[in-house]
Enzyme design. Structure first.
Site, PDB file in Angstrom:
ATOM      1  N   ARG A 936       0.865  -1.173   0.000  1.00 39.50           N
ATOM      2  CA  ARG A 936       0.000   0.000   0.000  1.00 39.50           C
ATOM      3  C   ARG A 936       0.902   1.223   0.000  1.00 39.50           C
ATOM      4  O   ARG A 936       1.944   1.235   0.677  1.00 39.50           O
ATOM      5  CB  ARG A 936      -0.893   0.044   1.255  1.00 39.50           C
ATOM      6  CG  ARG A 936      -2.080  -0.903   1.219  1.00 39.50           C
ATOM      7  CD  ARG A 936      -3.157  -0.447   0.211  1.00 39.50           C
ATOM      8  NE  ARG A 936      -4.309  -1.337   0.215  1.00 39.50           N
ATOM      9  CZ  ARG A 936      -4.457  -2.381  -0.608  1.00 39.50           C
ATOM     10  NH1 ARG A 936      -3.515  -2.668  -1.500  1.00 39.50           N
ATOM     11  NH2 ARG A 936      -5.539  -3.112  -0.542  1.00 39.50           N
ATOM     12  N   GLU A 965      -3.820   7.408  -4.009  1.00 40.74           N
ATOM     13  CA  GLU A 965      -4.300   7.001  -5.325  1.00 40.74           C
ATOM     14  C   GLU A 965      -5.653   7.647  -5.597  1.00 40.74           C
ATOM     15  O   GLU A 965      -6.469   7.736  -4.672  1.00 40.74           O
ATOM     16  CB  GLU A 965      -4.444   5.477  -5.378  1.00 40.74           C
ATOM     17  CG  GLU A 965      -3.107   4.756  -5.298  1.00 40.74           C
ATOM     18  CD  GLU A 965      -3.262   3.248  -5.145  1.00 40.74           C
ATOM     19  OE1 GLU A 965      -4.350   2.725  -5.445  1.00 40.74           O
ATOM     20  OE2 GLU A 965      -2.309   2.600  -4.702  1.00 40.74           O
ATOM     21  N   HIS A 983      -1.360   0.671  -9.862  1.00 36.08           N
ATOM     22  CA  HIS A 983      -2.023  -0.354  -9.036  1.00 36.08           C
ATOM     23  C   HIS A 983      -2.614  -1.483  -9.898  1.00 36.08           C
ATOM     24  O   HIS A 983      -3.834  -1.674  -9.974  1.00 36.08           O
ATOM     25  CB  HIS A 983      -3.139   0.276  -8.178  1.00 36.08           C
ATOM     26  CG  HIS A 983      -3.455  -0.568  -6.954  1.00 36.08           C
ATOM     27  ND1 HIS A 983      -3.899  -0.018  -5.764  1.00 36.08           N
ATOM     28  CD2 HIS A 983      -3.389  -1.903  -6.724  1.00 36.08           C
ATOM     29  CE1 HIS A 983      -4.084  -0.980  -4.871  1.00 36.08           C
ATOM     30  NE2 HIS A 983      -3.777  -2.143  -5.444  1.00 36.08           N
TER      31      HIS A 983
END
Ligand SMILES: [Zn+2]
Length: 1022
Positions: A936, A965, A983
């Site tokens: 993450r 994000e 991602h």
């Protein structure tokens, strides 16, 4: 108006009785059929009496008529059956006699309740029956026939002789041997309750002043068993005195019974001479040759009329000879009264708002807010006229709990009933006061009942108080759709007991509807299984003996050792027989277990007991046990004491444990968690049985068929909400009630936002599982989920993503090491490798890869990296087992920072790991280190990374995830040495599919087994 009806039906019943009284042959046939012609005029019934065909014709027509007119057909029908059964069982149990006006009335009353127009007489209630004891004193046909055999005088004081004779003549009894075999031995496991029973006989005989033998026969069935028990008592007493080694007798010898017989034999012979001196007893039901009553033509006021009526009813109850006369007096007076058309006397029936709420007549209006709907609350309907109310009253009057029963009960329970007929005169007004109400009172009573109900509801510890969103004070251990499981107040009678409660405030379980019963039974089933798993038997009981208190109904569940479970029916039977001994109009024991086996099945309890009468019922099996109608709530042990004393006695508990009946408190119950743990696997059976809902949050792109297949175990639902506000609204409106498990995707964040405390608090209480489709679940506040009551268990997808994520991880390591990004970027700009050309990269071979977070992905990465010749070291909070580490060296965090050529972040994001790599950590790293992150974004302080890249401390970075994000730190996008992927760690058809499959498998397991396939580590111990 009511009196008019009353008197009309009385007149009919009188005629009926008259005609019946005049026939003396063919009784049994008429006995069987008498209810067919009850409501006819007397001429009619005379006609029908002569022909069987007429009978059938009549009854057929009647049936048709009823089914056509009765809008409550089924209820009416079943009630009819019930009564009929009830009645015929009485026929079995006691001498057949036509001289039983009350019973014969009751037999036919329901046929007349076709509509409110034909309201029944108030003594048309089958609850009004003379106790059996009294009946035995009536002349008996059987006795008259058996003059040639033994004659027992009807005034015989030793009632047991009659019982002794039952089926045998006294001579036979005398010749039977006193010795006989019993299937027990003194002092065995059944001994305890035989002695309890024996003591109860002595106790009751003492308290009631009755003869011991008389009570003994009631309890033991016959005197021999009683004498056997007495022998055992003596024997046990001796063993007690002389110690364990003493054994005098093993089984009863019959010596005490022998003694008794000898004694009786001598008495009997002296008594036989008396047999002709039988007094001439007036047979009941026969019209009496008396002078027509005089003085009935005068107008009586309402009070006087009531007095007369009460007097008459009392005479009828007693079977007194005066009854007929009084009845005629009353009829005449009542007829006159009716002619005056006085409208001021109305009769109050059952005015409980709950009963009325079900009707379509509009006495009350349902309360339409959510709370009102849930509880079936009502408010007064001002538009309703008194006439409407009266109509309603008449409709319900003939039913159990109606005014007829009330008056009869009052008369019957009056202490002086037995010996003072005149007493009624002075007290008629008082006794009838409940029966008479003014119009005003009629209305006020409904309202005050409503207020009382509201007070009860507001203070109810078992209700969920919607308005203040306060959960029940009692702990909710397990919540189904319409019922829930809680724990009894302390002290528990038996360890690990529980309590099944309908969510809606019902005053007894008979008020529960089919759906609620379905759930109650499911709980009963699952609990039985659970206790059996613990090696225990279980019984259930409901104490609904105090209906006036309107307490929230509950079913107590008490586990017992197997040995006691077997004998519990005997204990309860005994206790019920000793209870309520003063005055009994009902059979004391209602064997619902037998009834269930006779064909009523699971409906045995609901069909046999009536919700309008106070009762106690215990289940020894799922379908039934023993029931008891409580005659006088005030005499019934307070609270739950009745059952507690029985069970406490069985379990040998101290009196203070039995007598203490605690309250629930909000302070947190230490019993809840252990119970939940044991219950967990059974809970879901409840949910499965009630078809739970599974909620989909987000989309399923690949495993759609697997999701659809869930519909065989759950109802699949989705949300209509487009954003968090709408979603919360939806939850609060109860639209998602019944959802047991939710499936969520990373993308559903757009609908619900963070799965935080706020969201968790509005989720339906039924929701117990959250299946997250992803490895990382930082969008879910697991702590908040664990804290909620009941907790929500969370699963993630831990392994399905490993391969794909580790692949991207490897791609990023190689790309960053070899500095591919700069060249690829230049190529697209048409500059080939660019000018100047990118720095030369490094080979992975021989480099040290430090994996921070050696979980599933980390270990997968290790295997892949080793194929490229890298040496793997790792750091976790705890060192892995040799097998899992598979040769990777465990190092401290600082050592990992200091010795790795490539650092890969593979740890979950949480409060402890946020910014685990920041400025100080970068300083501890080797120069020209490569940093890769597929976990993450926020585990790295992005700004510090940018600084470290800019300063050249970090050679390059490969990132699949970012702190905010889809926003990317500009310091990263402008740096050509950084390899960035938006991602896409699990961005493959295979992985997406298997992730969805995995998460759906969690949903299925949650529904089917009440567990999760991959619960998150934080909740492993929950
Ligand atoms: Zn309640």
């Amino acid at each position: 108006m009511t009196l008019e009806d009353f008197e009309k039906s009385l007149a009919e019943s009188h005629e009926q009785k008259e005609s019946e009284g005049s026939k003396d042959k063919d009784r049994s046939r008429h006995h069987r059929h008498r209810h067919h012609h009850r409501h006819r005029s007397s001429s009619r019934s005379r006609e029908t009496r002569h022909g069987r065909d007429r009978h059938h014709e009549d009854s057929d027509r009647h049936r048709q008529k009823r089914s056509r007119r009765d809008d409550n057909g089924e209820d009416e029908e079943s009630r009819h059956k019930r009564r009929h059964r009830h009645d015929s069982s009485h026929d079995r149990d006691r001498p057949k006699t036509e001289a039983d006006p009350v019973a014969s009335n009751s037999n036919e009353s329901h046929l007349k309740r076709d509509s409110w127009m034909e309201a029944p007489s108030s003594i048309d209630i089958d609850y009004v029956q003379r106790p059996e004891r009294r009946l035995q004193e009536q002349p008996q046909a059987k006795m008259l026939e058996s003059d040639l055999t033994t004659k027992i005088h009807q005034r015989e004081i030793n009632d047991h002789l009659r019982d002794l004779r039952d089926g045998k003549v006294a001579e036979e009894i005398e010749t039977t041997t006193a010795q006989h075999d019993v299937n027990y031995t003194f002092g065995d496991t059944g001994s305890q309750w035989r002695m309890t029973k024996l003591k109860a006989v002595y106790r009751e005989a003492k308290n009631s002043g009755r003869k011991v033998d008389e009570v003994a026969i009631e309890r033991f069935g016959d005197l021999r068993s009683f004498d056997d028990a007495r022998e055992e008592e003596v024997e046990l007493d001796r063993r007690d005195t002389y110690g364990e080694s003493y054994v005098g007798k093993i089984k009863p010898s019959g010596e005490l019974f022998q003694e008794r017989k000898l004694e009786q034999g001598s008495r009997r012979s002296s008594r036989q001479e008396d047999k002709d001196i039988e007094p001439n007893v007036q047979e009941q039901g026969k019209s009496m040759e008396i002078e027509p009553p005089t003085g009935t033509t005068q107008l009586l006021d309402a009070t006087a009329l009531n007095r007369l009526r009460a007097k008459m009813m009392k005479a009828k109850l007693k079977g007194s000879a005066e009854a007929t006369e009084l009845e005629e007096q009353y009829n005449a007076a009542a007829a006159l009264m009716a002619n005056r058309k006085e409208g001021d006397v109305v009769v109050l029936g059952v005015m409980e708002n709950r009963m009325l709420a079900g009707s379509s007549r509009g006495e009350v209006k349902p309360v339409e807010n959510r709370r009102g709907r849930e509880r079936g609350q009502v408010q007064e309907n001002d538009d309703m006229s008194i006439e409407d109310m009266l109509r309603e009253e008449r409709r319900s009057r003939g039913q159990a709990g109606g005014e007829g029963m009330r008056l009869a009960e009052r008369i019957a329970k009056d202490a002086k009933f037995d010996n003072d007929l005149e007493y009624m005169d002075d007290n008629a007004a008082k006794l009838a006061k409940r029966v008479q109400k003014s119009e005003l009172n009629l209305k006020n009573t409904a309202i005050s009942e409503f207020h009382k109900m509201n007070r009860v509801l507001d203070n109810c510890p078992l209700c969920h108080h919607e308005d203040t969103s306060t959960p029940p004070v009692a702990p909710v251990v397990s919540l189904a759709t319409r019922t829930y499981l809680t724990l009894p107040t302390e002290p528990e009678i038996s360890d690990g007991s529980s309590t099944i409660v309908p969510i809606q405030h019902r005053t007894n379980l008979l008020e529960c509807d089919d759906d609620e019963w379905e759930e109650i039974r499911n709980f009963m089933k699952s609990l039985t299984r659970m206790y059996h798993d613990q090696g225990r038997d279980v019984i259930f009981y409901e104490n609904a003996a105090h209906p006036d208190r309107k307490r929230h109904a509950s079913l107590e569940v008490v586990p017992l050792p197997y040995s006691l479970g077997e004998t519990s029916p005997a204990f309860f039977k005994e206790a019920i027989l000793s209870a309520d001994s003063e005055w009994t109009q009902h059979r004391k024991l209602i064997d619902t277990l037998a009834k269930s086996r006779q064909g009523l099945g699971k409906l045995a309890f609901r069909r046999t007991l009536v919700k309008e009468m106070p009762y106690f019922h215990v289940w020894f099996e799922l379908d039934g046990g023993l029931g008891h109608v409580v005659e006088d709530s005030r005499r019934w042990p307070r609270g739950d004491l009745f059952a507690r004393e029985i069970l406490g006695g069985m379990l040998d508990l101290e009196p203070d444990v039995i007598k203490r009946q605690g309250k629930w408190s909000r302070s947190g119950d230490r019993r809840v968690e252990p119970f939940r743990k044991r219950w967990r696997n059974f809970h879901i059976q409840i949910c499965t049985m009630t078809r739970p809902k599974a909620l989909l949050l987000g989309n399923i792109d690949h495993a759609g068929k697997t999701w659809e297949a869930l519909s065989n175990v759950a109802e699949l639902v989705t949300t209509q909400a487009a954003n968090r506000t709408e979603f919360i609204q939806e939850c609060k409106a109860g639209k998602l009630d019944g959802v047991v498990v939710a499936y969520r995707t990373f993308g559903s964040f757009g609908i619900t936002g963070q799965f935080d405390e706020e969201l968790v608090s509005v989720l339906p209480k039924s929701m117990l599982f959250l299946a997250h489709c992803g490895a990382g679940y930082d969008q879910v506040d697991v702590h908040a989920c664990s804290q909620r009551n009941p907790p929500i268990r969370v699963s993630n997808v831990p392994t399905a993503v490993d391969d794909a994520t580790a692949d991207v991880n490897m791609f990023l390591i190689i790309g960053a090491l070899r500095n591919f990004n700069a060249g690829m970027h230049a190529l697209r700009e048409g500059k080939w490798r660019g000018v100047p050309a990118p720095r030369l990269g490094h080979d992975p071979e021989g480099k040290v890869l430090g994996i921070l977070g050696m979980g599933g992905i980390g270990r997968n990465l290790k295997r892949k990296a080793e194929a490229f010749g890298m040496k793997v070291i790792y750091h976790n909070r705890r060192k892995l087992s040799e097998a899992l580490a598979a040769g990777a060296e465990y190092v401290s965090f600082d050592e990992l920072l200091a010795t790795s050529d490539v650092i890969s972040l593979n740890l979950p994001l949480n409060a402890h790991t946020r910014h685990i790599i920041g400025k100080p950590e970068f300083e501890k790293m080797k120069d020209d280190v490569v940093v890769v992150n597929t976990a993450r974004g926020a585990v790295i302080d992005e700004a510090a990374l940018v600084d470290a890249l800019d300063s050249g401390k970090v050679y390059s970075a490969g990132l699949d995830v970012f702190e905010e994000e889809p926003k990317i730190h500009p310091g990263l996008t402008r740096n050509p040495n950084v390899l960035l992927v938006p991602h896409m760690g699990t961005w493959s058809v295979e992985t997406q599919t298997s992730m969805e499959e995995w998460a759906i498998a969690n949903v299925r397991q949650a529904v089917e087994q009440g567990t999760l396939k991959s619960i998150v580590p934080e909740q492993v111990d929950l």
